[in-house]
Design a protein around this motif. Structure first.
Motif, PDB file in Angstrom:
ATOM      1  N   PHE A   8       0.850  -1.193   0.000  1.00 21.70           N
ATOM      2  CA  PHE A   8       0.000   0.000   0.000  1.00 21.70           C
ATOM      3  C   PHE A   8       0.885   1.241   0.000  1.00 21.70           C
ATOM      4  N   ARG A  12      -3.034   6.079   1.306  1.00 21.58           N
ATOM      5  CA  ARG A  12      -4.108   5.775   0.352  1.00 21.58           C
ATOM      6  C   ARG A  12      -4.762   4.424   0.628  1.00 21.58           C
ATOM      7  N   GLN A  13      -4.428   3.796   1.739  1.00 22.70           N
ATOM      8  CA  GLN A  13      -4.968   2.469   2.028  1.00 22.70           C
ATOM      9  C   GLN A  13      -6.487   2.477   2.108  1.00 22.70           C
ATOM     10  N   TYR A  16      -8.128   2.208  -1.332  1.00 27.60           N
ATOM     11  CA  TYR A  16      -8.086   0.864  -1.906  1.00 27.60           C
ATOM     12  C   TYR A  16      -9.027  -0.084  -1.175  1.00 27.60           C
ATOM     13  N   GLU A  17      -9.110   0.036   0.133  1.00 28.74           N
ATOM     14  CA  GLU A  17     -10.028  -0.822   0.886  1.00 28.74           C
ATOM     15  C   GLU A  17     -11.478  -0.516   0.512  1.00 28.74           C
ATOM     16  N   ASN A  19     -12.561   0.545  -2.348  1.00 30.87           N
ATOM     17  CA  ASN A  19     -12.808   0.041  -3.696  1.00 30.87           C
ATOM     18  C   ASN A  19     -12.534  -1.453  -3.845  1.00 30.87           C
ATOM     19  N   TYR A  21      -9.757  -3.549  -3.771  1.00 26.46           N
ATOM     20  CA  TYR A  21      -8.677  -4.168  -4.536  1.00 26.46           C
ATOM     21  C   TYR A  21      -7.336  -3.760  -3.936  1.00 26.46           C
ATOM     22  N   SER A  22      -6.305  -4.502  -4.285  1.00 29.79           N
ATOM     23  CA  SER A  22      -4.959  -4.230  -3.792  1.00 29.79           C
ATOM     24  C   SER A  22      -4.208  -3.370  -4.802  1.00 29.79           C
ATOM     25  N   PRO A  23      -3.482  -2.362  -4.338  1.00 28.67           N
ATOM     26  CA  PRO A  23      -2.726  -1.535  -5.259  1.00 28.67           C
ATOM     27  C   PRO A  23      -1.581  -2.298  -5.919  1.00 28.67           C
ATOM     28  N   SER A  34      -1.642  -2.757  -9.782  1.00 29.40           N
ATOM     29  CA  SER A  34      -2.951  -2.458 -10.379  1.00 29.40           C
ATOM     30  C   SER A  34      -2.856  -1.196 -11.213  1.00 29.40           C
ATOM     31  N   GLN A  36      -3.091   2.366 -12.439  1.00 28.07           N
ATOM     32  CA  GLN A  36      -3.091   3.630 -11.707  1.00 28.07           C
ATOM     33  C   GLN A  36      -3.618   4.735 -12.605  1.00 28.07           C
TER      34      GLN A  36
END
Length: 137
Positions: A8, A12-13, A16-17, A19, A21-23, A34, A36
């Motif tokens: 992460f 910005r964690q 992502y949580e 939405n 998905y994992s960055p 993922s 960007q």
């Protein structure tokens, strides 16, 4: 299946949580990032194309940095461009500011009709440096 080794970027964690998905995920010596986009901290799109592309690269570089990588470690790039006939040249002019020197990574460009309010997205695979691979174990 073992737990994913997720990376992460700083601050910005929650985005992502939210939405779901994992960055980025570390696996077998590689970092799979993922796509960007040029999203602001709240997740909204940067409206101006050049600023959006620069922000997408900055968001990408934040993830690479969090994994102990730089763009120099990137081996494969996929870019998605809305209306590439109109947007490719303005976007491509920005790449040298982030791309680095040859040899360059592989590149696949895909023209798309929709990116959730964005005009540009960049997805990469990077080879983890030995130090980053060891620290992730």
């Amino acid at each position: 299946m073992s737990a994913r080794d997720v990376v992460f970027p700083t601050e910005r964690q929650a985005l992502y949580e939210r939405n779901r998905y994992s960055p980025a995920v570390r696996a077998n010596g590689f970092l799979f990032v993922s796509g960007q986009v040029g999203s602001r901290p709240d997740g909204s799109p940067e409206p101006e194309l050049e600023a959006q592309v620069r922000l997408a690269f900055n968001n990408l570089n934040a993830i690479l940095s969090a994994a102990g990588c730089t763009f120099e470690d990137v081996v494969d790039v996929t870019v998605f461009i809305v209306d590439p006939a109109r947007n490719f040249e303005p976007i491509w002019k920005i790449f040298p500011d982030y791309w680095g020197d040859a040899p360059h990574p592989t590149l696949t460009g895909v023209g798309v009709t929709w990116l959730y309010g964005y005009q540009f997205e960049i997805k990469v695979i990077a080879k983890l440096p030995a130090s980053a691979t060891l620290s992730a174990s």
